[in-house]
Design a protein around this motif. Structure first.
Motif, PDB file in Angstrom:
ATOM      1  N   LYS A  14      -0.046  36.990  11.701  1.00  0.00           N
ATOM      2  CA  LYS A  14       1.357  37.397  11.678  1.00  0.00           C
ATOM      3  C   LYS A  14       1.767  37.627  10.224  1.00  0.00           C
ATOM      4  CE  LYS A  14       6.012  36.103  13.165  1.00  0.00           C
ATOM      5  NZ  LYS A  14       6.843  35.087  13.858  1.00  0.00           N
ATOM      6  N   TYR A  15       2.226  38.841   9.953  1.00  0.00           N
ATOM      7  CA  TYR A  15       2.616  39.224   8.593  1.00  0.00           C
ATOM      8  C   TYR A  15       4.120  39.469   8.522  1.00  0.00           C
ATOM      9  CZ  TYR A  15      -2.385  39.903   7.859  1.00  0.00           C
ATOM     10  OH  TYR A  15      -3.733  39.700   7.771  1.00  0.00           O
ATOM     11  N   GLY A  16       4.759  38.816   7.563  1.00  0.00           N
ATOM     12  CA  GLY A  16       6.149  39.122   7.257  1.00  0.00           C
ATOM     13  C   GLY A  16       6.198  40.296   6.304  1.00  0.00           C
ATOM     14  N   LEU A  17       6.993  41.304   6.615  1.00  0.00           N
ATOM     15  CA  LEU A  17       6.989  42.551   5.855  1.00  0.00           C
ATOM     16  C   LEU A  17       8.388  42.907   5.368  1.00  0.00           C
ATOM     17  CD1 LEU A  17       4.807  44.752   8.261  1.00  0.00           C
ATOM     18  CD2 LEU A  17       4.007  43.413   6.297  1.00  0.00           C
ATOM     19  N   ARG A  18       8.450  43.533   4.199  1.00  0.00           N
ATOM     20  CA  ARG A  18       9.668  44.219   3.753  1.00  0.00           C
ATOM     21  C   ARG A  18       9.352  45.707   3.799  1.00  0.00           C
ATOM     22  NH1 ARG A  18      10.644  41.977  -0.859  1.00  0.00           N
ATOM     23  NH2 ARG A  18      12.312  40.566  -0.202  1.00  0.00           N
ATOM     24  N   VAL A  19       9.915  46.381   4.801  1.00  0.00           N
ATOM     25  CA  VAL A  19       9.540  47.759   5.118  1.00  0.00           C
ATOM     26  C   VAL A  19      10.439  48.747   4.385  1.00  0.00           C
ATOM     27  CG1 VAL A  19       9.261  49.427   6.990  1.00  0.00           C
ATOM     28  CG2 VAL A  19       8.716  47.018   7.387  1.00  0.00           C
ATOM     29  N   SER A  20       9.827  49.782   3.863  1.00  0.00           N
ATOM     30  CA  SER A  20      10.562  50.881   3.223  1.00  0.00           C
ATOM     31  C   SER A  20      10.146  52.189   3.885  1.00  0.00           C
ATOM     32  CB  SER A  20      10.260  50.937   1.721  1.00  0.00           C
ATOM     33  OG  SER A  20      10.639  49.750   1.068  1.00  0.00           O
ATOM     34  N   ILE A  21      11.110  52.852   4.533  1.00  0.00           N
ATOM     35  CA  ILE A  21      10.853  54.142   5.154  1.00  0.00           C
ATOM     36  C   ILE A  21      11.914  55.122   4.668  1.00  0.00           C
ATOM     37  CG2 ILE A  21       9.685  53.260   7.194  1.00  0.00           C
ATOM     38  CD1 ILE A  21      12.280  53.453   8.730  1.00  0.00           C
ATOM     39  N   PRO A  22      11.619  56.420   4.701  1.00  0.00           N
ATOM     40  CA  PRO A  22      12.581  57.411   4.196  1.00  0.00           C
ATOM     41  C   PRO A  22      13.911  57.346   4.942  1.00  0.00           C
ATOM     42  CG  PRO A  22      10.420  58.412   4.534  1.00  0.00           C
ATOM     43  CD  PRO A  22      10.349  57.041   5.128  1.00  0.00           C
ATOM     44  N   GLY A  23      14.999  57.400   4.172  1.00  0.00           N
ATOM     45  CA  GLY A  23      16.336  57.475   4.751  1.00  0.00           C
ATOM     46  C   GLY A  23      16.946  56.152   5.144  1.00  0.00           C
ATOM     47  N   GLN A  24      16.249  55.033   4.926  1.00  0.00           N
ATOM     48  CA  GLN A  24      16.795  53.725   5.279  1.00  0.00           C
ATOM     49  C   GLN A  24      16.584  52.743   4.132  1.00  0.00           C
ATOM     50  OE1 GLN A  24      15.952  51.881   9.020  1.00  0.00           O
ATOM     51  NE2 GLN A  24      15.852  53.798  10.153  1.00  0.00           N
ATOM     52  N   ALA A  25      17.499  51.783   4.036  1.00  0.00           N
ATOM     53  CA  ALA A  25      17.340  50.729   3.053  1.00  0.00           C
ATOM     54  C   ALA A  25      16.195  49.815   3.479  1.00  0.00           C
ATOM     55  CB  ALA A  25      18.635  49.930   2.927  1.00  0.00           C
ATOM     56  N   HIS A  73       6.348  57.147   9.009  1.00  0.00           N
ATOM     57  CA  HIS A  73       5.421  56.524   8.070  1.00  0.00           C
ATOM     58  C   HIS A  73       6.157  56.053   6.823  1.00  0.00           C
ATOM     59  CE1 HIS A  73       1.534  57.480  10.050  1.00  0.00           C
ATOM     60  NE2 HIS A  73       2.290  58.394  10.636  1.00  0.00           N
ATOM     61  N   GLY A  74       5.737  54.907   6.331  1.00  0.00           N
ATOM     62  CA  GLY A  74       6.313  54.339   5.122  1.00  0.00           C
ATOM     63  C   GLY A  74       5.381  53.295   4.553  1.00  0.00           C
ATOM     64  N   THR A  75       5.915  52.427   3.723  1.00  0.00           N
ATOM     65  CA  THR A  75       5.135  51.344   3.134  1.00  0.00           C
ATOM     66  C   THR A  75       5.860  50.026   3.364  1.00  0.00           C
ATOM     67  OG1 THR A  75       6.214  51.615   0.972  1.00  0.00           O
ATOM     68  CG2 THR A  75       4.161  52.845   1.350  1.00  0.00           C
ATOM     69  N   ALA A  76       5.128  48.939   3.189  1.00  0.00           N
ATOM     70  CA  ALA A  76       5.729  47.619   3.356  1.00  0.00           C
ATOM     71  C   ALA A  76       5.078  46.641   2.390  1.00  0.00           C
ATOM     72  CB  ALA A  76       5.576  47.125   4.791  1.00  0.00           C
ATOM     73  N   GLU A  77       5.904  45.799   1.792  1.00  0.00           N
ATOM     74  CA  GLU A  77       5.395  44.707   0.964  1.00  0.00           C
ATOM     75  C   GLU A  77       5.150  43.504   1.862  1.00  0.00           C
ATOM     76  OE1 GLU A  77       6.809  41.764  -2.701  1.00  0.00           O
ATOM     77  OE2 GLU A  77       8.117  43.384  -1.992  1.00  0.00           O
ATOM     78  N   VAL A  78       4.005  42.885   1.730  1.00  0.00           N
ATOM     79  CA  VAL A  78       3.654  41.728   2.540  1.00  0.00           C
ATOM     80  C   VAL A  78       4.307  40.484   1.936  1.00  0.00           C
ATOM     81  CG1 VAL A  78       1.772  40.334   3.480  1.00  0.00           C
ATOM     82  CG2 VAL A  78       1.482  42.806   3.198  1.00  0.00           C
ATOM     83  N   LEU A  79       5.271  39.920   2.660  1.00  0.00           N
ATOM     84  CA  LEU A  79       5.992  38.741   2.184  1.00  0.00           C
ATOM     85  C   LEU A  79       5.291  37.445   2.573  1.00  0.00           C
ATOM     86  CD1 LEU A  79       9.633  39.851   3.122  1.00  0.00           C
ATOM     87  CD2 LEU A  79       8.430  40.166   0.953  1.00  0.00           C
ATOM     88  N   SER A  80       4.603  37.454   3.704  1.00  0.00           N
ATOM     89  CA  SER A  80       3.901  36.250   4.157  1.00  0.00           C
ATOM     90  C   SER A  80       2.739  36.657   5.041  1.00  0.00           C
ATOM     91  CB  SER A  80       4.841  35.319   4.931  1.00  0.00           C
ATOM     92  OG  SER A  80       5.337  35.950   6.101  1.00  0.00           O
TER      93      SER A  80
END
Length: 248
Positions: free
Chosen positions: A108-119, A79-86
């Motif tokens: 279709k959503y373009g996402l910038r995903v942030s999850i623990p332990g990864q950039a 589980h993490g969060t994502a910013e919707v880019l498009s």
């Protein structure tokens, strides 16, 4: 590999096997080292698995993942969060017994995903869930074995299945566009690519300390930019309304 690419590969392989199942079955029957009965069983199992396996999995991806959101991934994923880019409305609908005009449409959503332990990284998610705006932050679940397989939490894990993005707790609209104060929001990014050349950087402190009318002006510009990208406003209409807002 995203869900839509996996589903496309399933349909392509199913199409190939629709043409190749007879030659493949005939080839297995030529294995004279095996008795006739085992050859028949082997031909049935191999042809059936290679032919109908991709079809069944493709249908599962369409109906259970794209239409309703991946419940299994929401239960077992990271589980993490994502910013919707498009956010793009596609021409694809997923039917499950209803007419095509009644079926939900895939977005279709373009996402910038942030999850623990990864950039943070960028990927795409296709799902039958409208109304997720660009710049918002949503809860997501990511496959442990394929980080590009992502589902947005739209309540598919609950009984009511609201099909609406769940808010990220403890984050304001400004905080959602930043990650731990390390990123900045540019005026050009909020409005439109056409403003990028003259954009100034707005930090979190600036947004907090700026007057209310300035924040309202940025919100109006962001709204105009979204309408321009969606084709609601023409170039000339966008420029005219942008100039009107900036001249206030």
């Amino acid at each position: 590999m995203t869900v839509t690419k996996t589903m496309t590969a399933c349909w392509v392989f199913f199409g190939i096997m629709s043409l190749a199942f007879l030659p493949l079955g005939f080839g297995i029957m030529q294995l004279h080292a095996l008795p006739t009965a085992p050859r028949l069983v082997l031909a049935f199992l191999v042809v059936g698995a290679l032919w109908w396996g991709p079809f069944v999995y493709g249908m599962y991806l369409a109906l259970a993942v794209l239409r309703n959101g991946d419940r299994r991934l929401l239960e077992r994923g990271i589980h993490g969060t994502a910013e919707v880019l498009s956010a793009k409305r596609t021409n694809m609908v997923i039917q499950a017994g209803e007419f095509a005009w009644q079926a939900p449409r895939v977005w279709k959503y373009g996402l910038r995903v942030s999850i623990p332990g990864q950039a943070p990284y960028e990927t795409a998610c296709s799902i039958c869930a409208a109304g997720i705006s660009e710049g918002s932050v949503v809860n997501v679940a990511v496959s442990p074995h394929n980080r590009h397989r992502v589902t947005i939490d739209v309540g598919q894990g609950s009984k009511d299945g609201a099909q609406a993005p769940r808010p990220v707790p403890g984050r304001s609209a400004v905080d959602q566009s930043l990650t731990a104060g390390a990123q900045t929001v540019t005026l050009g990014g909020l409005v439109d690519q056409s403003l990028a050349a003259g954009a100034r950087t707005v930090t979190l402190g600036d947004l907090v300390s700026q007057p209310a009318d300035e924040a309202q002006r940025i919100g109006q510009l962001a709204q105009l930019g979204q309408l321009h990208r969606q084709g609601v406003l023409t170039d000339s209409e966008f420029e005219a309304q942008k100039a009107e807002v900036l001249g206030q």
